[in-house]
Write a protein that holds these residues in place. Sequence first.
Motif, PDB file in Angstrom:
ATOM      1  N   ALA A  90      -2.053  -1.956   5.919  1.00 17.34           N
ATOM      2  CA  ALA A  90      -1.182  -2.438   4.836  1.00 17.34           C
ATOM      3  C   ALA A  90      -1.986  -2.744   3.575  1.00 17.34           C
ATOM      4  O   ALA A  90      -1.473  -2.654   2.463  1.00 17.34           O
ATOM      5  CB  ALA A  90      -0.401  -3.662   5.301  1.00 17.34           C
ATOM      6  N   SER A  91      -3.275  -3.068   3.728  1.00 21.09           N
ATOM      7  CA  SER A  91      -4.108  -3.369   2.550  1.00 21.09           C
ATOM      8  C   SER A  91      -4.337  -2.128   1.690  1.00 21.09           C
ATOM      9  O   SER A  91      -4.787  -2.232   0.555  1.00 21.09           O
ATOM     10  CB  SER A  91      -5.452  -3.933   2.993  1.00 21.09           C
ATOM     11  N   GLN A  92      -4.043  -0.960   2.247  1.00 21.29           N
ATOM     12  CA  GLN A  92      -4.199   0.273   1.466  1.00 21.29           C
ATOM     13  C   GLN A  92      -2.844   0.850   1.044  1.00 21.29           C
ATOM     14  O   GLN A  92      -2.713   2.050   0.793  1.00 21.29           O
ATOM     15  CB  GLN A  92      -4.997   1.304   2.262  1.00 21.29           C
ATOM     16  N   VAL A  93      -1.856  -0.040   1.011  1.00 25.24           N
ATOM     17  CA  VAL A  93      -0.514   0.377   0.609  1.00 25.24           C
ATOM     18  C   VAL A  93      -0.094  -0.490  -0.571  1.00 25.24           C
ATOM     19  O   VAL A  93      -0.388  -1.686  -0.598  1.00 25.24           O
ATOM     20  CB  VAL A  93       0.482   0.176   1.785  1.00 25.24           C
ATOM     21  N   THR A  94       0.580   0.113  -1.540  1.00 21.45           N
ATOM     22  CA  THR A  94       1.136  -0.693  -2.633  1.00 21.45           C
ATOM     23  C   THR A  94       2.559  -0.238  -2.928  1.00 21.45           C
ATOM     24  O   THR A  94       2.954   0.882  -2.569  1.00 21.45           O
ATOM     25  CB  THR A  94       0.253  -0.616  -3.900  1.00 21.45           C
ATOM     26  N   VAL A  95       3.310  -1.135  -3.549  1.00 21.91           N
ATOM     27  CA  VAL A  95       4.726  -0.893  -3.831  1.00 21.91           C
ATOM     28  C   VAL A  95       4.933  -1.014  -5.335  1.00 21.91           C
ATOM     29  O   VAL A  95       4.381  -1.922  -5.965  1.00 21.91           O
ATOM     30  CB  VAL A  95       5.615  -1.930  -3.101  1.00 21.91           C
ATOM     31  N   SER A  96       5.719  -0.095  -5.877  1.00 18.19           N
ATOM     32  CA  SER A  96       5.918  -0.093  -7.329  1.00 18.19           C
ATOM     33  C   SER A  96       7.390   0.147  -7.648  1.00 18.19           C
ATOM     34  O   SER A  96       8.195   0.412  -6.757  1.00 18.19           O
ATOM     35  CB  SER A  96       5.053   1.005  -7.951  1.00 18.19           C
ATOM     36  N   ALA A  97       7.711   0.069  -8.942  1.00 19.78           N
ATOM     37  CA  ALA A  97       9.097   0.288  -9.383  1.00 19.78           C
ATOM     38  C   ALA A  97       9.354   1.796  -9.461  1.00 19.78           C
ATOM     39  O   ALA A  97       9.354   2.386 -10.536  1.00 19.78           O
ATOM     40  CB  ALA A  97       9.332  -0.386 -10.726  1.00 19.78           C
ATOM     41  N   GLY A  98       9.537   2.405  -8.327  1.00 18.92           N
ATOM     42  CA  GLY A  98       9.713   3.854  -8.248  1.00 18.92           C
ATOM     43  C   GLY A  98       8.373   4.550  -8.114  1.00 18.92           C
ATOM     44  O   GLY A  98       7.330   4.003  -8.509  1.00 18.92           O
ATOM     45  N   ASP A 203       2.179  13.977  -4.100  1.00 24.32           N
ATOM     46  CA  ASP A 203       3.509  13.394  -4.330  1.00 24.32           C
ATOM     47  C   ASP A 203       4.442  13.952  -3.258  1.00 24.32           C
ATOM     48  O   ASP A 203       4.899  15.093  -3.348  1.00 24.32           O
ATOM     49  CB  ASP A 203       3.957  13.768  -5.747  1.00 24.32           C
ATOM     50  N   ASP A 204       4.706  13.127  -2.247  1.00 26.17           N
ATOM     51  CA  ASP A 204       5.468  13.577  -1.074  1.00 26.17           C
ATOM     52  C   ASP A 204       6.895  13.031  -1.070  1.00 26.17           C
ATOM     53  O   ASP A 204       7.525  12.921  -0.022  1.00 26.17           O
ATOM     54  CB  ASP A 204       4.753  13.136   0.219  1.00 26.17           C
ATOM     55  N   ILE A 205       7.406  12.736  -2.253  1.00 29.52           N
ATOM     56  CA  ILE A 205       8.693  12.041  -2.333  1.00 29.52           C
ATOM     57  C   ILE A 205       9.837  12.862  -1.707  1.00 29.52           C
ATOM     58  O   ILE A 205      10.820  12.323  -1.247  1.00 29.52           O
ATOM     59  CB  ILE A 205       9.004  11.669  -3.808  1.00 29.52           C
ATOM     60  N   TYR A 206       9.679  14.206  -1.678  1.00 32.00           N
ATOM     61  CA  TYR A 206      10.761  15.051  -1.123  1.00 32.00           C
ATOM     62  C   TYR A 206      10.500  15.464   0.329  1.00 32.00           C
ATOM     63  O   TYR A 206      11.181  16.374   0.836  1.00 32.00           O
ATOM     64  CB  TYR A 206      10.938  16.314  -1.989  1.00 32.00           C
ATOM     65  N   SER A 234       5.122   8.102  -2.044  1.00 25.47           N
ATOM     66  CA  SER A 234       6.388   8.364  -1.368  1.00 25.47           C
ATOM     67  C   SER A 234       7.387   7.312  -1.858  1.00 25.47           C
ATOM     68  O   SER A 234       7.124   6.618  -2.837  1.00 25.47           O
ATOM     69  CB  SER A 234       6.180   8.302   0.153  1.00 25.47           C
ATOM     70  N   GLY A 235       8.523   7.219  -1.177  1.00 28.37           N
ATOM     71  CA  GLY A 235       9.500   6.229  -1.623  1.00 28.37           C
ATOM     72  C   GLY A 235      10.798   6.352  -0.854  1.00 28.37           C
ATOM     73  O   GLY A 235      10.859   7.035   0.170  1.00 28.37           O
ATOM     74  N   VAL A 236      11.815   5.682  -1.368  1.00 28.01           N
ATOM     75  CA  VAL A 236      13.124   5.700  -0.717  1.00 28.01           C
ATOM     76  C   VAL A 236      14.198   6.330  -1.607  1.00 28.01           C
ATOM     77  O   VAL A 236      15.324   6.523  -1.169  1.00 28.01           O
ATOM     78  CB  VAL A 236      13.562   4.266  -0.322  1.00 28.01           C
ATOM     79  N   SER A 237      13.837   6.662  -2.847  1.00 19.47           N
ATOM     80  CA  SER A 237      14.853   7.143  -3.803  1.00 19.47           C
ATOM     81  C   SER A 237      15.557   8.394  -3.301  1.00 19.47           C
ATOM     82  O   SER A 237      16.785   8.459  -3.245  1.00 19.47           O
ATOM     83  CB  SER A 237      14.202   7.463  -5.150  1.00 19.47           C
ATOM     84  N   ARG A 246      14.747   1.499  -7.421  1.00 16.15           N
ATOM     85  CA  ARG A 246      13.411   1.630  -8.010  1.00 16.15           C
ATOM     86  C   ARG A 246      12.322   1.102  -7.080  1.00 16.15           C
ATOM     87  O   ARG A 246      11.652   0.101  -7.383  1.00 16.15           O
ATOM     88  CB  ARG A 246      13.308   0.930  -9.392  1.00 16.15           C
ATOM     89  N   ILE A 247      12.134   1.750  -5.954  1.00 16.34           N
ATOM     90  CA  ILE A 247      11.025   1.397  -5.061  1.00 16.34           C
ATOM     91  C   ILE A 247      10.244   2.662  -4.723  1.00 16.34           C
ATOM     92  O   ILE A 247      10.797   3.623  -4.172  1.00 16.34           O
ATOM     93  CB  ILE A 247      11.534   0.736  -3.761  1.00 16.34           C
ATOM     94  N   GLY A 248       8.954   2.657  -5.085  1.00 14.14           N
ATOM     95  CA  GLY A 248       8.036   3.706  -4.668  1.00 14.14           C
ATOM     96  C   GLY A 248       6.911   3.065  -3.879  1.00 14.14           C
ATOM     97  O   GLY A 248       6.636   1.867  -4.040  1.00 14.14           O
ATOM     98  N   VAL A 249       6.286   3.834  -3.021  1.00 13.65           N
ATOM     99  CA  VAL A 249       5.152   3.308  -2.245  1.00 13.65           C
ATOM    100  C   VAL A 249       4.015   4.312  -2.335  1.00 13.65           C
ATOM    101  O   VAL A 249       4.233   5.515  -2.526  1.00 13.65           O
ATOM    102  CB  VAL A 249       5.529   3.045  -0.763  1.00 13.65           C
ATOM    103  N   ALA A 250       2.805   3.797  -2.236  1.00 14.48           N
ATOM    104  CA  ALA A 250       1.634   4.686  -2.316  1.00 14.48           C
ATOM    105  C   ALA A 250       0.564   4.174  -1.374  1.00 14.48           C
ATOM    106  O   ALA A 250       0.461   2.963  -1.129  1.00 14.48           O
ATOM    107  CB  ALA A 250       1.096   4.724  -3.748  1.00 14.48           C
ATOM    108  N   THR A 251      -0.225   5.111  -0.837  1.00 14.20           N
ATOM    109  CA  THR A 251      -1.365   4.716  -0.019  1.00 14.20           C
ATOM    110  C   THR A 251      -2.579   5.538  -0.437  1.00 14.20           C
ATOM    111  O   THR A 251      -2.476   6.725  -0.750  1.00 14.20           O
ATOM    112  CB  THR A 251      -1.077   4.867   1.497  1.00 14.20           C
TER     113      THR A 251
END
Length: 388
Positions: A90-98, A203-206, A234-237, A246-251
């Motif tokens: 989890a320390s290598q994961v961050t959450v952003s506004a999309g 960018d694996d959002i799809y 990645s994300g949930v959009s 507006r939630i994106g996640v990155a590792t």
Amino acid sequence: MHISPALARIAPSQTTAMTDRATQLREEGRDVISLSVGEPDFATPPHVIAATKAALDAGQTKYTPVGGTSRLKRAAALHFARDLGIEAPASQVTVSAGGKQAIFHAMMATLSPGDEVIVPAPWWVSYPEIIHFAGGKVVPLHTHAKDNYRFTAADLEAQIGPNTLWLMLNSPGNPTGACYPAEMLLSIGEMLRHHPRVMVLSDDIYAPINYTDAPHATLGRLCPDLADRILTVSGVSKSHAMTGFRIGVATGPEWLIQAMERLQSHSSGNPCSISQAAAVAAFEGPQDFLADWCERFRARRDLVVAAINAIPGLSTPTPDGAFYCMVDAAPLMERFGDDSALALHLLEHGVAIVPASAFCGHDGFRISFAADQATLEEACHRIARAVA
Ligand code: GLU
């Protein structure tokens, strides 16, 4: 008027501009079908809505840690491991506004003047603008319909120079639907081993919207030895029809995650607390509906591809993933001038699309087929009438 040099380098997003224009015309009473924005029309799943309401009722309306709650970071780590095969604490994961903000912060946090970013074209509209704003140089890597809009390791290597810092890798891709199979990614990874300065933004959002027989492939899983220079976004959009949350996640490597969070602590602070609770439900809740949604997207894709290819002057390859078609309209350019003029003409006939030039393509347009079948059929009729 005081515009900074950084802002002067960028143009407004043409995907959002076209969508705003379509909304405006509708508000004026015009009958416009908008196939301009990449936004699933499905309702956000009920368990996500329930979690959203529960978060409000529980008073989760205050600041959270800048990079997301530890609960959501754990849920996102589960998503990366389960859905993409990328193991990260989890320390290598961050959450952003999309996902867009994660990409923006990654570029702002790392690019120095003179640094180059290789961006496969046609590209998503915001990649070059974000890079320009951050002071980097965009190096286009042109891909073609005949190659399913994919580049090879050799194509990529020809663009790598001493100033290359990043490669943007988007699979399934927007706007072409290009999907990179594992063997192509493995050879790209092998080549990158000889270029230790180059980092990859994957960018694996799809990822869940993949029509090929092979499971989604991603560099972070296939080349774990390169993990210290891959940022996977990645994300949930798109997956959970949660664009407005507006939630994106990155590792990625810890230094980069920390750098992005340092910037986020001054740009937006934490992503919306309510949306974070909703995203936990999205990642931890049932995932079985995704396969059903993907099949529905496939039916829509087949409908649009057949309808467009039946219109004289228009053609499109069949995309392997995501929910976009890149339509070639080159035979019509003599009549219309350029693809922006064609886009305006189609808008006059009640269909909003985005001209290919917005994506560094040419003589065509992108259709987002994230709409129901009746709407898509009507849109294709209107396009046929408009260009007849
Ligand atoms: N990514 C989607 C698109 O290309 C959403 C709009 C945007 O942010 O560009 O349509």
